[in-house]
Design a protein around this motif. Structure first.
Motif, PDB file in Angstrom:
ATOM      1  N   ARG A  42       0.866  -1.267  -0.035  1.00 37.01           N
ATOM      2  CA  ARG A  42      -0.011   0.003   0.075  1.00 37.01           C
ATOM      3  C   ARG A  42       0.829   1.181   0.033  1.00 37.01           C
ATOM      4  O   ARG A  42       1.958   1.248   0.820  1.00 37.01           O
ATOM      5  N   THR A  44       1.041   5.526  -0.059  1.00 34.62           N
ATOM      6  CA  THR A  44       0.238   6.975  -0.029  1.00 34.62           C
ATOM      7  C   THR A  44       1.469   8.094  -0.051  1.00 34.62           C
ATOM      8  O   THR A  44       2.705   7.670   0.103  1.00 34.62           O
ATOM      9  N   SER A  55       4.978   7.046   1.607  1.00 37.24           N
ATOM     10  CA  SER A  55       4.849   6.257   2.665  1.00 37.24           C
ATOM     11  C   SER A  55       4.272   4.686   2.195  1.00 37.24           C
ATOM     12  O   SER A  55       3.639   4.637   1.370  1.00 37.24           O
ATOM     13  N   ILE A  56       4.958   3.753   2.747  1.00 29.42           N
ATOM     14  CA  ILE A  56       4.427   2.333   2.203  1.00 29.42           C
ATOM     15  C   ILE A  56       4.300   1.532   3.545  1.00 29.42           C
ATOM     16  O   ILE A  56       5.004   1.438   4.295  1.00 29.42           O
ATOM     17  N   SER A  57       3.438   0.755   3.225  1.00 28.88           N
ATOM     18  CA  SER A  57       2.819  -0.404   4.128  1.00 28.88           C
ATOM     19  C   SER A  57       3.102  -1.533   3.549  1.00 28.88           C
ATOM     20  O   SER A  57       1.901  -1.736   2.419  1.00 28.88           O
ATOM     21  N   SER A  58       3.729  -2.555   4.059  1.00 32.67           N
ATOM     22  CA  SER A  58       3.758  -3.780   2.976  1.00 32.67           C
ATOM     23  C   SER A  58       4.235  -4.771   3.942  1.00 32.67           C
ATOM     24  O   SER A  58       5.040  -4.654   4.899  1.00 32.67           O
ATOM     25  N   ASP A 109       9.113   6.312   3.911  1.00 28.91           N
ATOM     26  CA  ASP A 109       8.721   5.867   5.279  1.00 28.91           C
ATOM     27  C   ASP A 109       8.159   4.368   4.940  1.00 28.91           C
ATOM     28  O   ASP A 109       7.323   4.241   4.106  1.00 28.91           O
ATOM     29  N   ILE A 110       8.751   3.433   5.523  1.00 32.86           N
ATOM     30  CA  ILE A 110       8.189   2.229   5.602  1.00 32.86           C
ATOM     31  C   ILE A 110       7.473   1.519   6.913  1.00 32.86           C
ATOM     32  O   ILE A 110       8.180   1.604   7.891  1.00 32.86           O
ATOM     33  N   ARG A 111       6.550   0.924   6.493  1.00 32.89           N
ATOM     34  CA  ARG A 111       5.715   0.064   7.937  1.00 32.89           C
ATOM     35  C   ARG A 111       5.556  -1.267   7.339  1.00 32.89           C
ATOM     36  O   ARG A 111       5.062  -1.527   6.558  1.00 32.89           O
ATOM     37  N   ILE A 112       6.181  -2.192   8.009  1.00 38.76           N
ATOM     38  CA  ILE A 112       6.077  -3.779   7.791  1.00 38.76           C
ATOM     39  C   ILE A 112       5.115  -4.151   8.406  1.00 38.76           C
ATOM     40  O   ILE A 112       4.889  -4.233   9.793  1.00 38.76           O
ATOM     41  N   SER A 113       4.013  -4.871   7.715  1.00 40.37           N
ATOM     42  CA  SER A 113       2.821  -4.977   8.258  1.00 40.37           C
ATOM     43  C   SER A 113       2.585  -6.491   8.545  1.00 40.37           C
ATOM     44  O   SER A 113       1.911  -7.037   8.970  1.00 40.37           O
TER      45      SER A 113
END
Length: 124
Positions: A42, A44, A55-58, A109-113
């Motif tokens: 994802r 944004t 911003s990345i959520s993956s 920015d990365i959020r590891i989900s």
């Protein structure tokens, strides 16, 4: 008598890349770096004081815990900890998105989900 026009490397006018196109480029770049399918990513975009921030959520591909138990050095061979790999991924994703789109990003920015166990050895 024929006229030959010389083309300069720069032309007047504007080139614009839509947000949808930038999003597609960022999803594919992040998926490649994080070793997951683009559907897992994802993306944004944010205004960062007038600059473009991503911003990345993956999820992230990683060796299975069974494989790491069998070969304790496997994690180090694949880029280290999840945090180390995510930190390194920021630079790689930023470079790929800037190269492919011609846009300049202020940050990624990365959020590891989640983690997806991979047995094919393909990780960061």
């Amino acid at each position: 008598m024929s006229k030959h026009l010389t083309r300069s490397t720069e032309f007047a006018g504007h080139n614009r890349i839509s947000t949808q196109a930038l999003t597609s480029v960022a999803k594919v770049a992040a998926a490649d770096v994080l070793a997951v399918a683009p559907a897992q990513v994802r993306v944004t975009w944010h205004d960062d004081a007038g600059a473009l921030a991503l911003s990345i959520s993956s999820a992230m591909g990683a060796p299975s815990l069974t494989d790491i138990r069998r070969n304790p050095g496997l994690a180090a061979q694949n880029g280290g900890s999840i945090l180390a790999r995510a930190t390194a991924a920021k630079v790689r994703i930023l470079d790929q998105v800037e190269f492919l789109s011609g846009s300049q990003l202020s940050r990624v920015d990365i959020r590891i989900s989640g983690l997806i166990a991979r047995t094919d050895g393909r990780v960061l």
